[in-house]
Design a protein around this motif. Structure first.
Motif, PDB file in Angstrom:
ATOM      1  N   TYR A 245      -3.545   3.918  -4.725  1.00 21.07           N
ATOM      2  CA  TYR A 245      -3.012   5.142  -4.120  1.00 21.07           C
ATOM      3  C   TYR A 245      -2.355   4.864  -2.771  1.00 21.07           C
ATOM      4  CZ  TYR A 245      -5.494   7.747  -7.713  1.00 21.07           C
ATOM      5  OH  TYR A 245      -5.921   8.240  -8.920  1.00 21.07           O
ATOM      6  N   LYS A 246      -2.895   3.920  -2.023  1.00 22.74           N
ATOM      7  CA  LYS A 246      -2.291   3.589  -0.730  1.00 22.74           C
ATOM      8  C   LYS A 246      -0.862   3.083  -0.937  1.00 22.74           C
ATOM      9  CE  LYS A 246      -4.526   1.413   2.471  1.00 22.74           C
ATOM     10  NZ  LYS A 246      -5.346   0.429   3.186  1.00 22.74           N
ATOM     11  N   ASN A 247      -0.662   2.257  -1.943  1.00 17.38           N
ATOM     12  CA  ASN A 247       0.680   1.738  -2.235  1.00 17.38           C
ATOM     13  C   ASN A 247       1.635   2.859  -2.604  1.00 17.38           C
ATOM     14  OD1 ASN A 247      -0.338  -0.811  -1.843  1.00 17.38           O
ATOM     15  ND2 ASN A 247      -0.543  -1.273  -4.015  1.00 17.38           N
ATOM     16  N   GLN A 248       1.182   3.798  -3.417  1.00 16.61           N
ATOM     17  CA  GLN A 248       2.046   4.890  -3.833  1.00 16.61           C
ATOM     18  C   GLN A 248       2.391   5.809  -2.669  1.00 16.61           C
ATOM     19  OE1 GLN A 248      -0.655   5.894  -6.770  1.00 16.61           O
ATOM     20  NE2 GLN A 248       0.116   4.351  -8.175  1.00 16.61           N
ATOM     21  N   LEU A 249       1.429   6.051  -1.781  1.00 17.86           N
ATOM     22  CA  LEU A 249       1.706   6.880  -0.616  1.00 17.86           C
ATOM     23  C   LEU A 249       2.723   6.190   0.296  1.00 17.86           C
ATOM     24  CD1 LEU A 249       0.998   9.570   0.706  1.00 17.86           C
ATOM     25  CD2 LEU A 249      -0.824   8.395   1.944  1.00 17.86           C
ATOM     26  N   GLN A 250       2.589   4.884   0.432  1.00 16.62           N
ATOM     27  CA  GLN A 250       3.551   4.115   1.232  1.00 16.62           C
ATOM     28  C   GLN A 250       4.942   4.172   0.599  1.00 16.62           C
ATOM     29  OE1 GLN A 250       2.184   0.306   2.530  1.00 16.62           O
ATOM     30  NE2 GLN A 250       4.235  -0.454   2.917  1.00 16.62           N
ATOM     31  N   GLU A 251       5.006   4.048  -0.716  1.00 12.78           N
ATOM     32  CA  GLU A 251       6.295   4.116  -1.408  1.00 12.78           C
ATOM     33  C   GLU A 251       6.926   5.500  -1.243  1.00 12.78           C
ATOM     34  OE1 GLU A 251       8.159   3.555  -5.872  1.00 12.78           O
ATOM     35  OE2 GLU A 251       6.264   2.577  -5.389  1.00 12.78           O
ATOM     36  N   LEU A 252       6.103   6.543  -1.314  1.00 22.37           N
ATOM     37  CA  LEU A 252       6.611   7.896  -1.105  1.00 22.37           C
ATOM     38  C   LEU A 252       7.184   8.043   0.305  1.00 22.37           C
ATOM     39  CD1 LEU A 252       6.985  10.817  -2.065  1.00 22.37           C
ATOM     40  CD2 LEU A 252       4.653  11.277  -1.282  1.00 22.37           C
ATOM     41  N   ALA A 253       6.504   7.484   1.292  1.00 19.68           N
ATOM     42  CA  ALA A 253       6.987   7.539   2.676  1.00 19.68           C
ATOM     43  C   ALA A 253       8.335   6.831   2.800  1.00 19.68           C
ATOM     44  CB  ALA A 253       5.967   6.905   3.617  1.00 19.68           C
ATOM     45  N   GLN A 254       8.460   5.667   2.198  1.00 16.41           N
ATOM     46  CA  GLN A 254       9.701   4.908   2.286  1.00 16.41           C
ATOM     47  C   GLN A 254      10.852   5.635   1.595  1.00 16.41           C
ATOM     48  OE1 GLN A 254       8.115   1.294   0.655  1.00 16.41           O
ATOM     49  NE2 GLN A 254       7.856   0.364   2.668  1.00 16.41           N
ATOM     50  N   ARG A 255      10.590   6.208   0.426  1.00 15.86           N
ATOM     51  CA  ARG A 255      11.638   6.919  -0.303  1.00 15.86           C
ATOM     52  C   ARG A 255      12.040   8.204   0.411  1.00 15.86           C
ATOM     53  NH1 ARG A 255      11.025   6.590  -6.762  1.00 15.86           N
ATOM     54  NH2 ARG A 255      10.754   4.348  -6.942  1.00 15.86           N
ATOM     55  N   SER A 256      11.103   8.793   1.136  1.00 12.51           N
ATOM     56  CA  SER A 256      11.368  10.063   1.821  1.00 12.51           C
ATOM     57  C   SER A 256      11.841   9.859   3.250  1.00 12.51           C
ATOM     58  CB  SER A 256      10.095  10.914   1.837  1.00 12.51           C
ATOM     59  OG  SER A 256       9.606  11.104   0.550  1.00 12.51           O
ATOM     60  N   CYS A 257      11.930   8.609   3.679  1.00 12.89           N
ATOM     61  CA  CYS A 257      12.310   8.270   5.056  1.00 12.89           C
ATOM     62  C   CYS A 257      11.327   8.842   6.072  1.00 12.89           C
ATOM     63  CB  CYS A 257      13.741   8.728   5.370  1.00 12.89           C
ATOM     64  SG  CYS A 257      14.964   7.920   4.326  1.00 12.89           S
ATOM     65  N   PHE A 258      10.040   8.879   5.699  1.00 14.91           N
ATOM     66  CA  PHE A 258       8.987   9.294   6.616  1.00 14.91           C
ATOM     67  C   PHE A 258       8.400   8.053   7.268  1.00 14.91           C
ATOM     68  CE2 PHE A 258       7.952  12.946   3.488  1.00 14.91           C
ATOM     69  CZ  PHE A 258       8.890  13.776   4.077  1.00 14.91           C
ATOM     70  N   ASN A 259       7.644   8.253   8.351  1.00 13.59           N
ATOM     71  CA  ASN A 259       6.885   7.146   8.927  1.00 13.59           C
ATOM     72  C   ASN A 259       5.822   6.724   7.925  1.00 13.59           C
ATOM     73  OD1 ASN A 259       8.273   7.136  11.364  1.00 13.59           O
ATOM     74  ND2 ASN A 259       6.901   8.664  12.260  1.00 13.59           N
ATOM     75  N   LEU A 260       5.447   5.467   7.977  1.00 11.63           N
ATOM     76  CA  LEU A 260       4.415   4.976   7.069  1.00 11.63           C
ATOM     77  C   LEU A 260       3.085   5.664   7.375  1.00 11.63           C
ATOM     78  CD1 LEU A 260       5.219   1.171   6.934  1.00 11.63           C
ATOM     79  CD2 LEU A 260       5.749   2.918   5.248  1.00 11.63           C
ATOM     80  N   PRO A 261       2.245   5.845   6.369  1.00  9.57           N
ATOM     81  CA  PRO A 261       0.945   6.483   6.602  1.00  9.57           C
ATOM     82  C   PRO A 261       0.081   5.620   7.520  1.00  9.57           C
ATOM     83  CG  PRO A 261       1.166   5.747   4.308  1.00  9.57           C
ATOM     84  CD  PRO A 261       2.463   5.484   4.977  1.00  9.57           C
ATOM     85  N   SER A 262      -0.731   6.285   8.343  1.00  8.70           N
ATOM     86  CA  SER A 262      -1.673   5.553   9.196  1.00  8.70           C
ATOM     87  C   SER A 262      -3.081   6.057   8.890  1.00  8.70           C
ATOM     88  CB  SER A 262      -1.334   5.729  10.672  1.00  8.70           C
ATOM     89  OG  SER A 262      -1.437   7.083  11.046  1.00  8.70           O
ATOM     90  N   TYR A 263      -4.027   5.143   8.915  1.00  6.38           N
ATOM     91  CA  TYR A 263      -5.400   5.446   8.520  1.00  6.38           C
ATOM     92  C   TYR A 263      -6.351   5.297   9.704  1.00  6.38           C
ATOM     93  CZ  TYR A 263      -3.626   5.083   3.772  1.00  6.38           C
ATOM     94  OH  TYR A 263      -2.919   5.276   2.617  1.00  6.38           O
ATOM     95  N   SER A 264      -7.342   6.164   9.738  1.00  6.62           N
ATOM     96  CA  SER A 264      -8.450   6.014  10.681  1.00  6.62           C
ATOM     97  C   SER A 264      -9.717   6.222   9.871  1.00  6.62           C
ATOM     98  CB  SER A 264      -8.347   7.035  11.826  1.00  6.62           C
ATOM     99  OG  SER A 264      -8.333   8.343  11.318  1.00  6.62           O
ATOM    100  N   CYS A 265     -10.833   5.770  10.412  1.00  4.66           N
ATOM    101  CA  CYS A 265     -12.051   5.892   9.626  1.00  4.66           C
ATOM    102  C   CYS A 265     -13.233   6.348  10.472  1.00  4.66           C
ATOM    103  CB  CYS A 265     -12.376   4.600   8.904  1.00  4.66           C
ATOM    104  SG  CYS A 265     -13.277   3.408   9.881  1.00  4.66           S
TER     105      CYS A 265
END
Length: 159
Positions: free
Chosen positions: A2-22
């Motif tokens: 899922y992390k890969n798909q969210l990153q791909e969605l960001a790239q295709r949408s020209c959004f900033n890459l997702p950032s994670y905190s825990c």
């Protein structure tokens, strides 16, 4: 996954890459984690604590993708990214493996004239059959069947 798909969605949408905190809780010898992903100005949180940080981050990314796939202008793009990456076939295979079941079996039937074929596919898993929407390619028909099966599994239509 899922992390890969969210990153791909960001790239295709020209959004900033997702950032994670825990959030880490529990004793040092048995920690558990909850993750939060920031995506395009929104935050999405894993629904529960996980035994590894990686699992928590994937859970948060799954929440984000599912939410984005249901609304807004990114709905079609999010659904397309999930579909193009073959995530549903992978999820079915992984679920079968974890449950100790036989791997999914895809049966595809071709119909229509030779120059405009239509493919219909059924996937069998744990003695149940799921049929997807017909498609113009065998690969897409299999993805559609996997998506139908996964949707039924997620909605609890198996019991």
């Amino acid at each position: 996954m899922y992390k890969n798909q969210l990153q791909e969605l960001a790239q295709r949408s020209c959004f900033n890459l997702p950032s994670y905190s825990c959030i880490r809780e529990g004793p040092d010898h048995a920690p558990y984690f909850k993750a939060i992903v920031n995506f395009n100005g929104e935050t999405f949180e894993s629904p529960s604590f996980c035994s590894t940080l990686r699992q928590a981050e994937h859970a948060a990314a799954e929440v984000a993708l599912n939410a984005l796939a249901l609304r807004g202008p990114s709905k079609a793009l999010a659904a397309r990214v999930l579909d193009e990456t073959g995530v549903y076939k992978n999820l079915l295979q992984e679920t079968a493996h974890r449950a100790g079941l036989k791997l999914p079996v895809y049966t595809t039937v071709r119909s229509g004239p030779g120059h405009v074929p239509i493919f219909s596919c059924t996937v069998e898993l744990a003695g149940m059959s799921f049929m997807g929407q017909p498609a113009r390619t065998k690969k897409q028909a299999q993805k559609n069947a996997a998506m139908a099966a996964w949707s039924a599994l997620r909605k609890g239509e198996l019991h």
